[in-house]
Design an enzyme around this catalytic site. Structure first.
Site, PDB file in Angstrom:
ATOM      1  N   LYS A 116     -74.679 -34.248  -5.617  1.00 17.55           N
ATOM      2  CA  LYS A 116     -74.331 -34.948  -6.891  1.00 17.55           C
ATOM      3  C   LYS A 116     -73.929 -36.418  -6.329  1.00 17.55           C
ATOM      4  O   LYS A 116     -74.105 -37.458  -7.049  1.00 17.55           O
ATOM      5  CB  LYS A 116     -73.578 -34.326  -7.790  1.00 17.55           C
ATOM      6  N   GLU A 200     -65.292 -37.430 -12.191  1.00 19.87           N
ATOM      7  CA  GLU A 200     -66.082 -38.747 -12.937  1.00 19.87           C
ATOM      8  C   GLU A 200     -65.348 -38.717 -14.455  1.00 19.87           C
ATOM      9  O   GLU A 200     -64.843 -37.544 -14.864  1.00 19.87           O
ATOM     10  CB  GLU A 200     -67.297 -38.468 -13.017  1.00 19.87           C
ATOM     11  N   ASN A 235     -69.565 -25.970 -20.113  1.00 18.49           N
ATOM     12  CA  ASN A 235     -70.355 -26.745 -19.234  1.00 18.49           C
ATOM     13  C   ASN A 235     -71.683 -26.036 -18.680  1.00 18.49           C
ATOM     14  O   ASN A 235     -72.640 -26.446 -17.893  1.00 18.49           O
ATOM     15  CB  ASN A 235     -69.986 -27.445 -18.023  1.00 18.49           C
ATOM     16  N   GLU A 275     -81.129 -35.620 -15.300  1.00 17.85           N
ATOM     17  CA  GLU A 275     -80.488 -35.399 -16.446  1.00 17.85           C
ATOM     18  C   GLU A 275     -79.690 -36.616 -16.853  1.00 17.85           C
ATOM     19  O   GLU A 275     -79.088 -37.510 -15.977  1.00 17.85           O
ATOM     20  CB  GLU A 275     -79.281 -34.376 -16.109  1.00 17.85           C
ATOM     21  N   GLU A 288     -77.227 -36.620 -13.181  1.00 22.21           N
ATOM     22  CA  GLU A 288     -77.792 -35.948 -11.779  1.00 22.21           C
ATOM     23  C   GLU A 288     -78.936 -35.822 -11.936  1.00 22.21           C
ATOM     24  O   GLU A 288     -79.873 -35.770 -12.925  1.00 22.21           O
ATOM     25  CB  GLU A 288     -76.898 -34.936 -11.622  1.00 22.21           C
ATOM     26  N   ASN A 290     -81.498 -32.455 -10.596  1.00 19.11           N
ATOM     27  CA  ASN A 290     -81.659 -31.199 -10.013  1.00 19.11           C
ATOM     28  C   ASN A 290     -82.878 -30.747  -9.404  1.00 19.11           C
ATOM     29  O   ASN A 290     -83.997 -31.101 -10.035  1.00 19.11           O
ATOM     30  CB  ASN A 290     -81.686 -30.061 -11.327  1.00 19.11           C
ATOM     31  N   PHE A 348     -65.720 -14.739 -24.957  1.00 18.59           N
ATOM     32  CA  PHE A 348     -66.766 -14.949 -24.199  1.00 18.59           C
ATOM     33  C   PHE A 348     -66.707 -14.508 -22.521  1.00 18.59           C
ATOM     34  O   PHE A 348     -67.393 -14.961 -21.734  1.00 18.59           O
ATOM     35  CB  PHE A 348     -67.419 -16.230 -24.097  1.00 18.59           C
TER      36      PHE A 348
END
Length: 666
Positions: A116, A200, A235, A275, A288, A290, A348
């Protein structure tokens, strides 16, 4: 074309690759750890090789062990799936040295875009707009705090080699930056064998939209539309769809062309994803790339008709793309819901155990409707604590977005999973949410709409009445069965009774049932009537009914005096009583739940990594008490109030079950 390929992965993606290879007439080799000895991907493959202990860093991400499996079986190519070794340039290099094809991009592209930090630098040099941040590696937590405060909170702390939500944290202040740095570093080392971290700016109110690219070894590169991936939690993507309800044709074309240009600039081949963060004005920023197949690739396949795994295999074999950009047509709408082994009612947290019942909805492929379920588990199988909690991807396609959503609602209602905690009710709740239905969403959707966590949905009055009517009709059937009466003789039918009182969601419904051979008419106290038809029989866990001609699918569980019914994100307990039974029940005292306020209970099965306090220490509300790792994620447990630690019952390295008492307070 290859005669035999090895899949260097596990779970649903390994099964997915095997299906396409089988369709192409290619033999497959599975690899497996101790925990996966009886896994579905092992059963499906033509051959299988054991590669080590359950922990991924001792099996699936050990390059030497995978290479030995390749040598043993004579595999000519390797598909890495996603995660594990899929974006590891050393693995691609090892395959190249062995003369084995990598079903993915070349090593140089992985190094350029898979990392990244490097990818953001290259994008910036190419004039691509990127999110503000510090590209250099961060040495320690204090440096992370200094950088974060300099950028300005909130910030995103990310693993350079990360993916799938692993090694990522959002920090809103110095303390969260300090904790987030260490947790991200630990998760990155555990999941990817690479603990490098960068930071970031976290852009608030963004949409997460990605472009699928496909390139061959002959200079051809195309884009296959976009995927909307904004429904995320921590995320980690939960629901994806294609196309995006937000983009217009002009923005789609601009994003697609930029994604292709970026891929070509680094000599990319195979399938990959670029992305972007997209703001409310349709400005987009490179996030980024992938360099692998994405989890959510099925929605792209459903709207384009292109098998991405097949294309990856053909590209790796040196074939040219059979498609040009003008050949790519986006047809209809597709939605993917990720089924996770995590309990939405317990914030969760991961859930493990045996799947005592696992019955996905029937898969359908027709011009009007598609239901597809990519899975790697089976009924009776074990969900392990060692791997990612995703156990299936349920996808629907229809000509319109509204129809695709309705198809997903029905498919989720009919998906039976028992034995573990799972997020099916939450997925149903999202499908019902007005903002989602309207396409009005950002990556903060879940946090904003369920700020206190998920506690189940409360059905609207009209929807609840339909459930009450169906439950009353089913109760009558159960009562007839119980009293061993056929239900066909009028003089016997009266013994069951027609008048019932249904209590649910704190409401009391007085109903009268008028039954016949085709179904039942349920009349409420205010005179409204609902016609219920269905072939449910007592003991069946799934009821497919129609109420007033509209389908209604209910998951049924028996409780004393009624049913536990789950539908559309609601988990209901309906008590159905005769007038006399209801009168007596109203006089019964309610049972008080046990007091656990002086205990810290383990909320999930996992491994206790760290204890941050000592006996006799006073702790404050929100203070970190310990860290539990489960399914590759670190979970920090915090004090809910000011208290003094009286006793600590577990230490680092201990395996914990749900509700184990970790510590007690005075």
């Amino acid at each position: 074309m290859f005669k035999k390929i090895l899949i260097a992965n596990r779970g649903e993606i390994a099964c997915r690759v095997i299906k396409t290879a089988r369709k192409m007439g290619i033999a497959t080799v599975a690899v497996y750890s101790d925990a996966d000895r009886n896994a579905l991907h092992v059963e499906m493959a033509d051959e299988a090789v054991h590669i080590g202990p359950a922990q991924a860093n001792q099996s699936y991400i050990v390059i030497d062990k995978v290479m030995e499996a390749i040598r043993q079986t004579g595999a000519e190519a390797v598909h890495p799936g996603y995660g594990f070794l899929s974006e590891n340039p050393k693995f691609a290099e090892a395959l190249e040295a062995e003369g084995v094809a990598f079903i993915g991009p070349p090593k140089g592209a992985i190094e350029a875009m898979g990392d990244k930090i490097t990818s953001k630098k290259l994008a910036d040099e190419a004039g691509v707009s990127t999110v503000p941040g510090v590209m250099g590696l961060i040495d320690d937590a204090e440096e992370a705090v200094r950088i974060s405060s300099g950028i300005g909170y909130p910030v995103m702390i990310k693993a350079s080699a990360g993916g799938g939500g692993k090694g990522m944290r959002i920090a809103w202040n110095d303390e969260e930056a300090r904790e987030g740095f260490q947790s991200s570093k630990n998760e990155a080392a555990s999941s990817f064998g690479d603990d490098r971290i960068f930071i970031e700016k976290f852009v608030t109110q963004p949409r997460h939209i990605e472009i699928q690219v496909l390139a061959d070894q002959h200079g051809n590169c195309i884009y296959l539309g976009e995927r909307e991936c904004s429904i995320q939690r921590r995320n980690q993507k939960v629901i994806e769809e294609a196309p995006s309800p937000f983009l217009d044709a002009e923005t789609r074309k601009a994003m697609g062309e930029q994604a292709v240009a970026l891929a070509q600039a680094v000599g990319y081949t195979s399938a990959g994803t670029v992305e972007f963060i997209v703001d409310g004005e349709k400005n987009f920023y490179f996030l980024e790339m992938n360099t692998r197949l994405q989890v959510e690739h099925p929605v792209t396949e459903l709207i384009t008709g292109i098998d991405l795994v097949e294309q990856m295999i053909r590209v790796a074999a040196g074939e040219k793309l059979a498609l040009a950009q003008d050949d790519v047509k986006l047809e209809g709408w597709a939605i993917e819901s990720r089924l996770y082994a995590e309990d939405p009612y317990r914030k969760f947290l991961p859930s493990i155990g045996r799947l005592t019942r696992y019955r996905p909805p029937e898969e359908i492929a027709s011009p009007e409707r598609v239901v597809r379920n990519d899975t790697g588990v089976f009924e009776g199988g074990e969900i392990s604590m060692y791997y990612d909690p995703m156990i299936a991807k349920l996808c629907t396609w229809a000509p319109t977005r509204a129809d695709a959503i309705e198809g997903m609602r029905q498919a989720l209602d009919g998906f039976e999973v028992e034995g573990i905690g799972h997020n099916l009710p939450f997925l149903s709740a999202v499908m019902e949410h007005p903002k989602f239905v309207a396409g009005d969403m950002t990556t903060a959707f879940i946090a904003e709409e369920w700020p206190e966590g998920f506690a189940g949905e409360t059905l609207a009055a009209d929807a609840l009445r339909r459930v009450v009517a169906a439950a009353a009709a089913m109760h009558r059937v159960a009562e007839i069965r119980r009293t061993r009466i056929s239900g066909r003789m009028d003089n016997h039918e009266r013994k069951v009774g027609a008048d019932w009182i249904v209590t649910v969601q704190g409401e009391r419904h007085v109903v009268t049932i008028d039954a016949d051979r085709e179904g039942a008419t349920v009349r409420f106290e205010d005179g409204t009537e609902h016609r219920v038809v269905g072939d449910w029989t007592p003991g069946r866990p799934l009821a497919r009914m129609t109420v007033d001609g509209a389908p209604l699918t209910l998951k049924i569980g028996k409780i004393t005096g009624g049913f536990r019914i789950r539908t559309r994100g609601a988990d209901l307990r309906l008590h159905i009583r005769s007038p006399r039974q209801a009168e007596l029940a109203a006089r019964m005292p309610e049972k008080e739940p046990p007091d656990t306020s002086r205990m810290l209970l383990c909320p999930m099965p996992g491994l206790l990594m760290k204890v941050d306090v000592e006996e006799g220490m006073e702790v404050q509300e929100g203070q970190a008490l310990c860290t539990v790792e489960a399914m590759k994620m670190e979970n920090i447990l915090r004090a809910e109030r000011t208290a003094v630690v009286a006793k600590i019952n577990a230490g680092p390295g201990d395996s914990l079950a749900v509700d184990d008492v970790i510590m007690e307070f005075e």
